[in-house]
Design an enzyme around this catalytic site. Structure first.
Site, PDB file in Angstrom:
ATOM      1  N   CYS A  84       0.771  -1.192   0.108  1.00 30.30           N
ATOM      2  CA  CYS A  84       0.204   0.116  -0.091  1.00 30.30           C
ATOM      3  C   CYS A  84       0.819   1.219   0.099  1.00 30.30           C
ATOM      4  O   CYS A  84       1.964   1.168   0.699  1.00 30.30           O
ATOM      5  CB  CYS A  84      -0.882  -0.020   1.346  1.00 30.30           C
ATOM      6  SG  CYS A  84      -1.693  -1.400   1.518  1.00 30.30           S
ATOM      7  N   THR A  85       0.304   2.151  -0.575  1.00 30.93           N
ATOM      8  CA  THR A  85       0.840   3.647  -0.366  1.00 30.93           C
ATOM      9  C   THR A  85      -0.063   4.738   0.041  1.00 30.93           C
ATOM     10  O   THR A  85      -1.081   4.534  -0.550  1.00 30.93           O
ATOM     11  CB  THR A  85       1.434   4.213  -1.437  1.00 30.93           C
ATOM     12  OG1 THR A  85       2.467   2.950  -2.220  1.00 30.93           O
ATOM     13  CG2 THR A  85       2.225   5.378  -1.415  1.00 30.93           C
ATOM     14  N   ASN A 140       5.080   0.560   3.236  1.00 28.84           N
ATOM     15  CA  ASN A 140       4.923  -0.725   4.497  1.00 28.84           C
ATOM     16  C   ASN A 140       6.258  -0.841   5.169  1.00 28.84           C
ATOM     17  O   ASN A 140       6.550  -1.921   5.380  1.00 28.84           O
ATOM     18  CB  ASN A 140       4.642  -2.000   3.593  1.00 28.84           C
ATOM     19  CG  ASN A 140       3.337  -2.002   2.916  1.00 28.84           C
ATOM     20  OD1 ASN A 140       3.237  -1.433   1.919  1.00 28.84           O
ATOM     21  ND2 ASN A 140       2.140  -2.115   3.600  1.00 28.84           N
ATOM     22  N   ARG A 197       8.952   1.547  -2.910  1.00 28.40           N
ATOM     23  CA  ARG A 197       7.883   2.622  -3.451  1.00 28.40           C
ATOM     24  C   ARG A 197       7.816   3.930  -2.839  1.00 28.40           C
ATOM     25  O   ARG A 197       7.371   4.782  -3.346  1.00 28.40           O
ATOM     26  CB  ARG A 197       6.421   1.890  -3.192  1.00 28.40           C
ATOM     27  CG  ARG A 197       6.166   0.787  -4.150  1.00 28.40           C
ATOM     28  CD  ARG A 197       4.951  -0.077  -3.577  1.00 28.40           C
ATOM     29  NE  ARG A 197       5.495  -1.026  -2.671  1.00 28.40           N
ATOM     30  CZ  ARG A 197       4.908  -0.785  -1.278  1.00 28.40           C
ATOM     31  NH1 ARG A 197       3.780  -0.061  -1.201  1.00 28.40           N
ATOM     32  NH2 ARG A 197       5.185  -1.639  -0.541  1.00 28.40           N
TER      33      ARG A 197
END
Lengths: 253, 121
Positions: free
Chosen positions: A1-2, A178, A191
């Site tokens: 997730c971001t 994460n 990311r």
């Protein structure tokens, strides 16, 4: 997730997230995609939770999943949760729960409870930081006033760190993937660097929900696990979500 | 970049969503918190029943690939429903409502709802 919370020069707070799920849950060789991630996409729904015919909060979730991972309490706060991997993970919390030790709270149920009951950014922050949990997590919280945006890094028992927007330090946004923000991400799964590069290129002057969507559309922030992108504006109470796809070539995570 | 990690220049002008990275809009539903918890999710689940059953079947297929005897799925169906009794209000009743509306075994609905805790390791 971001997840990202950002503040524009006028003090407006914008919150965006990519929900990535389904790692190692079946790789479809033919379509080069994760089987469970693809199956989750048709289940993505926006829900308006109402009481006395008035909106209490809005959320993006999966049909059948009653906890919350993404939500907005209009004019009050926005909240997303990212997975935090740890050896002291949720399976220990579940075992303790089964054995009758039930002090902790299930993650997504806490998020939902906060969205339903917290009356301010500060109340939400305190509850997310101090409630004992069954699993580690990152809570990304945005408020309705300047400087109100933070990442709460949680172990099952403690709040390990709270990183807040700090305009005096030039920190006009917080971004969480994460990994603990004070450590380097896994080199195979970075990311954070591309996300922050794109946020810095966007600049505070130009940050809006539209430009945040572009950041969340840049590979590998967008990847094969991304099921949906949600954008939230606390001041208008607007929540909008889009089901995503990551055309090849694209990172599997 | 055509070798991993497949990074690219920062995207711009992606909004409004369109093109190959956009797969569709998300439908809105209302959950009425004034209803009994077992009834709240009924319209949404009725609408999404086929997709939910299909997703759970995929997870069962994956589980059966790891444990071909089917014991893992059997354990989920038999052991997890008891967790519902231990959950705080209104979550237990809501899960029962989801199971009833979807026709899925309660244990499988519980499993879907504790995915997060299970996968943090």
């Amino acid at each position: 997730c971001t997840s990202i919370v950002a503040e524009d020069p006028k003090g407006n707070l914008f919150h965006g997230r990519n929900l990535d799920f389904g790692l190692f849950m079946g790789w479809d060789m033919k379509n080069r995609s994760w089987i469970v991630a693809e199956q989750l996409k048709p289940l993505v729904v926006n829900v308006d939770f109402r009481r006395n015919n008035q909106t209490v909060f809005k959320s993006t979730t999966f049909a059948g999943y009653i906890g919350m991972l993404t939500g907005i309490k209009p004019n009050v706060f926005t909240l997303t949760m990212n997975e935090r991997f740890s050896l002291d993970g949720g399976y220990i919390g579940i075992l303790e729960w089964i054995l009758g030790q039930r002090k902790g709270m299930w993650m997504s149920f806490l998020t939902r409870s906060v969205l339903e009951n917290a009356t301010s950014y500060e109340v939400a922050k305190t509850r997310l930081a101090q409630t004992e949990l069954l699993a580690p997590a990152y809570f990304i919280l945005g408020g309705n006033q300047t400087g109100q945006g933070c990442i709460i890094t949680r172990s099952r028992l403690l709040s390990l760190d709270i990183l807040e927007i700090d305009l005096k330090l030039g920190r006009w946004y917080v971004l969480e993937t994460n990994y603990d923000h004070w450590k380097a991400p896994l080199f195979l799964d970075d990311r954070r660097t591309p996300g922050m590069t794109c946020m810095n290129k966007t600049t505070q002057t130009n940050i809006t929900l539209k430009t945040m969507y572009s950041v969340l559309s840049t590979k590998p922030v967008l990847n094969k696990l991304t099921t949906y992108t949600t954008l939230m504006d606390v001041s208008t109470g607007n929540l909008e979500s889009y089901i995503r796809d990551c055309p090849n070539p694209c990172m599997p995570w | 970049q055509f070798i991993p990690p497949y990074t690219e220049d920062c995207r711009a002008d992606m909004y409004p969503p369109k093109g190959p990275t956009f797969k569709g809009r998300v439908t809105w539903y209302t959950v009425d918190l004034d209803l009994h918890p077992s009834k709240r999710w009924m319209p949404l689940i009725t609408d999404k029943k086929a997709e939910l059953v299909s997703m759970m079947q995929t997870i069962k297929d994956l589980a059966n690939a790891f444990v071909p005897s089917g014991k893992l799925v059997e354990m989920v169906d038999k052991a997890l429903p008891f967790l519902v009794e231990t959950l705080p209000y209104p979550f237990g009743d809501e899960l029962r409502g989801v199971a009833a509306a979807s026709g899925l075994p309660l244990g499988e609905v519980v499993l879907f709802n504790i995915f997060y805790e299970v996968f943090t390791v």
